[in-house]
Design a protein around this motif. Structure first.
Motif, PDB file in Angstrom:
ATOM      1  N   HIS A  69      -3.486   5.445   6.481  1.00  0.00           N
ATOM      2  CA  HIS A  69      -2.553   5.391   7.605  1.00  0.00           C
ATOM      3  C   HIS A  69      -2.134   3.961   7.951  1.00  0.00           C
ATOM      4  N   LEU A  70      -2.644   2.982   7.189  1.00  0.00           N
ATOM      5  CA  LEU A  70      -2.286   1.586   7.417  1.00  0.00           C
ATOM      6  C   LEU A  70      -1.486   1.053   6.228  1.00  0.00           C
ATOM      7  N   THR A  71      -0.551   0.151   6.518  1.00  0.00           N
ATOM      8  CA  THR A  71       0.211  -0.486   5.442  1.00  0.00           C
ATOM      9  C   THR A  71      -0.702  -1.451   4.673  1.00  0.00           C
ATOM     10  N   ALA A  72      -0.182  -1.966   3.557  1.00  0.00           N
ATOM     11  CA  ALA A  72      -0.950  -2.944   2.776  1.00  0.00           C
ATOM     12  C   ALA A  72      -1.364  -4.117   3.654  1.00  0.00           C
ATOM     13  N   LYS A  73      -0.420  -4.629   4.410  1.00  0.00           N
ATOM     14  CA  LYS A  73      -0.708  -5.777   5.288  1.00  0.00           C
ATOM     15  C   LYS A  73      -1.744  -5.414   6.347  1.00  0.00           C
ATOM     16  N   GLU A  74      -1.609  -4.253   6.948  1.00  0.00           N
ATOM     17  CA  GLU A  74      -2.547  -3.845   8.002  1.00  0.00           C
ATOM     18  C   GLU A  74      -3.954  -3.605   7.463  1.00  0.00           C
ATOM     19  N   ASN A  75      -4.060  -3.087   6.236  1.00  0.00           N
ATOM     20  CA  ASN A  75      -5.375  -2.921   5.611  1.00  0.00           C
ATOM     21  C   ASN A  75      -6.093  -4.265   5.492  1.00  0.00           C
ATOM     22  N   GLU A  99      -2.073 -11.782  10.445  1.00  0.00           N
ATOM     23  CA  GLU A  99      -0.835 -11.414   9.750  1.00  0.00           C
ATOM     24  C   GLU A  99      -0.408 -12.522   8.788  1.00  0.00           C
ATOM     25  N   LYS A 100      -0.513 -13.770   9.232  1.00  0.00           N
ATOM     26  CA  LYS A 100      -0.174 -14.914   8.384  1.00  0.00           C
ATOM     27  C   LYS A 100      -1.070 -14.951   7.142  1.00  0.00           C
ATOM     28  N   ASN A 101      -2.374 -14.755   7.342  1.00  0.00           N
ATOM     29  CA  ASN A 101      -3.318 -14.771   6.230  1.00  0.00           C
ATOM     30  C   ASN A 101      -3.067 -13.607   5.272  1.00  0.00           C
ATOM     31  N   ALA A 102      -2.774 -12.420   5.832  1.00  0.00           N
ATOM     32  CA  ALA A 102      -2.544 -11.237   5.002  1.00  0.00           C
ATOM     33  C   ALA A 102      -1.317 -11.443   4.109  1.00  0.00           C
ATOM     34  N   ARG A 103      -0.274 -12.030   4.663  1.00  0.00           N
ATOM     35  CA  ARG A 103       0.936 -12.290   3.863  1.00  0.00           C
ATOM     36  C   ARG A 103       0.632 -13.273   2.730  1.00  0.00           C
ATOM     37  N   ALA A 104      -0.161 -14.302   3.041  1.00  0.00           N
ATOM     38  CA  ALA A 104      -0.520 -15.288   2.005  1.00  0.00           C
ATOM     39  C   ALA A 104      -1.348 -14.631   0.905  1.00  0.00           C
ATOM     40  N   LEU A 105      -2.249 -13.732   1.287  1.00  0.00           N
ATOM     41  CA  LEU A 105      -3.091 -13.048   0.302  1.00  0.00           C
ATOM     42  C   LEU A 105      -2.284 -12.064  -0.542  1.00  0.00           C
ATOM     43  N   LEU A 106      -1.334 -11.367   0.073  1.00  0.00           N
ATOM     44  CA  LEU A 106      -0.472 -10.463  -0.692  1.00  0.00           C
ATOM     45  C   LEU A 106       0.348 -11.241  -1.709  1.00  0.00           C
ATOM     46  N   ASN A 111       4.669  -3.872   3.882  1.00  0.00           N
ATOM     47  CA  ASN A 111       4.848  -2.739   4.795  1.00  0.00           C
ATOM     48  C   ASN A 111       4.769  -1.386   4.099  1.00  0.00           C
ATOM     49  N   THR A 112       4.240  -1.394   2.887  1.00  0.00           N
ATOM     50  CA  THR A 112       4.127  -0.160   2.104  1.00  0.00           C
ATOM     51  C   THR A 112       2.755   0.484   2.332  1.00  0.00           C
ATOM     52  N   SER A 167       1.135   1.998  -6.628  1.00  0.00           N
ATOM     53  CA  SER A 167       0.440   2.435  -7.839  1.00  0.00           C
ATOM     54  C   SER A 167      -1.049   2.124  -7.707  1.00  0.00           C
ATOM     55  N   GLY A 168      -1.842   2.671  -8.618  1.00  0.00           N
ATOM     56  CA  GLY A 168      -3.276   2.398  -8.594  1.00  0.00           C
ATOM     57  C   GLY A 168      -3.576   0.917  -8.729  1.00  0.00           C
ATOM     58  N   GLY A 169      -2.859   0.250  -9.629  1.00  0.00           N
ATOM     59  CA  GLY A 169      -3.063  -1.184  -9.818  1.00  0.00           C
ATOM     60  C   GLY A 169      -2.703  -1.979  -8.576  1.00  0.00           C
ATOM     61  N   GLN A 170      -1.626  -1.569  -7.918  1.00  0.00           N
ATOM     62  CA  GLN A 170      -1.225  -2.239  -6.684  1.00  0.00           C
ATOM     63  C   GLN A 170      -2.253  -2.002  -5.571  1.00  0.00           C
ATOM     64  N   GLN A 171      -2.751  -0.774  -5.460  1.00  0.00           N
ATOM     65  CA  GLN A 171      -3.772  -0.487  -4.456  1.00  0.00           C
ATOM     66  C   GLN A 171      -5.027  -1.339  -4.687  1.00  0.00           C
ATOM     67  N   GLN A 172      -5.420  -1.493  -5.956  1.00  0.00           N
ATOM     68  CA  GLN A 172      -6.619  -2.279  -6.229  1.00  0.00           C
ATOM     69  C   GLN A 172      -6.389  -3.753  -5.900  1.00  0.00           C
ATOM     70  N   ARG A 173      -5.179  -4.236  -6.124  1.00  0.00           N
ATOM     71  CA  ARG A 173      -4.885  -5.631  -5.768  1.00  0.00           C
ATOM     72  C   ARG A 173      -4.889  -5.832  -4.257  1.00  0.00           C
ATOM     73  N   VAL A 174      -4.432  -4.823  -3.502  1.00  0.00           N
ATOM     74  CA  VAL A 174      -4.545  -4.885  -2.036  1.00  0.00           C
ATOM     75  C   VAL A 174      -6.024  -4.888  -1.629  1.00  0.00           C
ATOM     76  N   ALA A 175      -6.833  -4.085  -2.321  1.00  0.00           N
ATOM     77  CA  ALA A 175      -8.262  -4.043  -2.017  1.00  0.00           C
ATOM     78  C   ALA A 175      -8.929  -5.393  -2.270  1.00  0.00           C
ATOM     79  N   ILE A 176      -8.509  -6.078  -3.329  1.00  0.00           N
ATOM     80  CA  ILE A 176      -9.038  -7.422  -3.602  1.00  0.00           C
ATOM     81  C   ILE A 176      -8.614  -8.383  -2.492  1.00  0.00           C
ATOM     82  N   ALA A 177      -7.340  -8.317  -2.100  1.00  0.00           N
ATOM     83  CA  ALA A 177      -6.850  -9.168  -1.017  1.00  0.00           C
ATOM     84  C   ALA A 177      -7.608  -8.891   0.276  1.00  0.00           C
TER      85      ALA A 177
END
Length: 246
Positions: free
Chosen positions: A97-103, A120-127, A137-138, A144-154
């Protein structure tokens, strides 16, 4: 050049689940800035070892130190341990229920009490760091699975950890998505992040690992430099395992 200090030190770690001995007197050191790859068959204790470092599981006996903190002490501050020891799981574990940035923002705001603007500033830099600046905001379902895992790393990096643990981070991904995750991990390794990685990605091992550890039946059977383990394993159990994956 002085010898690198230990970032993780595991001594005689044992973990029992009832009658099952998941870890049997495991001792291992990971130096600051070192990348250590753990390989072995399913059920060999690899994931249990990572979970004990992060106190998602408690050892039956033995000790685990991260820097000068005994994380296996029952008085240890588990919340601080998890700030300092980031973990990336096989199945992403993003909040749907949270966007990539919010996660990425959530833990720094709730645990470290940083302001929303700073988070928010840090999350954008990490993305941007993981190549997903256009996905802030996705929602996870649209990644994709690869994108989700990269968000998880961030998300794990957002806590500024001393150590990163990766538990088979590419095993749930389609083959074409694996490289994008490994590229992020390679960049972390080059930046000097201390990493303990459970994976059978041999390309990553050869490109980034300082040491490879082979586990079987809850024990460390053999450890050494990647070239030595892959090309000249000393133990028969290591040789038989590598025949199946190389």
């Amino acid at each position: 050049m002085s010898e690198r200090v230990s970032r993780i030190k595991i001594t005689n770690a044992c973990k029992n689940f009832g009658r099952v001995r998941a870890l049997r007197n495991v001792s291992l050191e990971v130096k600051k800035g070192e990348v250590v790859l753990v390989i072995g068959p399913s059920g060999s204790g690899k994931s249990t070892l990572l979970r004990c470092i992060n106190r998602l599981e408690n050892l039956t006996s033995g000790e685990i130190w991260v820097d000068d903190e005994l994380v296996t002490d029952h008085r240890a501050d588990i919340r601080r341990i998890r700030e300092e020891v980031g973990m990336v799981f096989q199945n992403f574990n993003l909040f749907p229920h949270l966007t990539a940035k919010e996660n990425i923002m959530l833990s720094p705001m709730t645990v470290k009490k940083i302001s929303r603007a700073e988070a928010e500033k840090n999350a954008r830099a990490l993305l941007e760091r993981v190549g997903l600046a256009d996905k802030e905001n996705t929602y996870p379902d649209h990644l994709s699975g690869g994108q989700q895992q990269r968000v998880a790393i961030a998300r794990a990096l957002a806590m500024n950890p001393k150590v990163m643990l990766f538990d088979e981070p590419t095993s749930a991904l389609d083959p074409e998505m694996i490289k994008e995750v490994l590229d992020v991990m390679l960049s972390l390794a080059r930046e000097g992040m201390t990493m303990l990685v459970v994976s059978h990605e041999m390309g990553f091992a050869k490109a980034a690992a300082d040491k490879v550890v082979f586990m079987d039946e809850g024990e460390i059977i053999e450890q050494g430099e990647p070239q030595q383990i892959f090309e000249h394993p000393r133990e028969e159990r290591t040789r038989k395992f590598l025949e199946h994956i190389l």
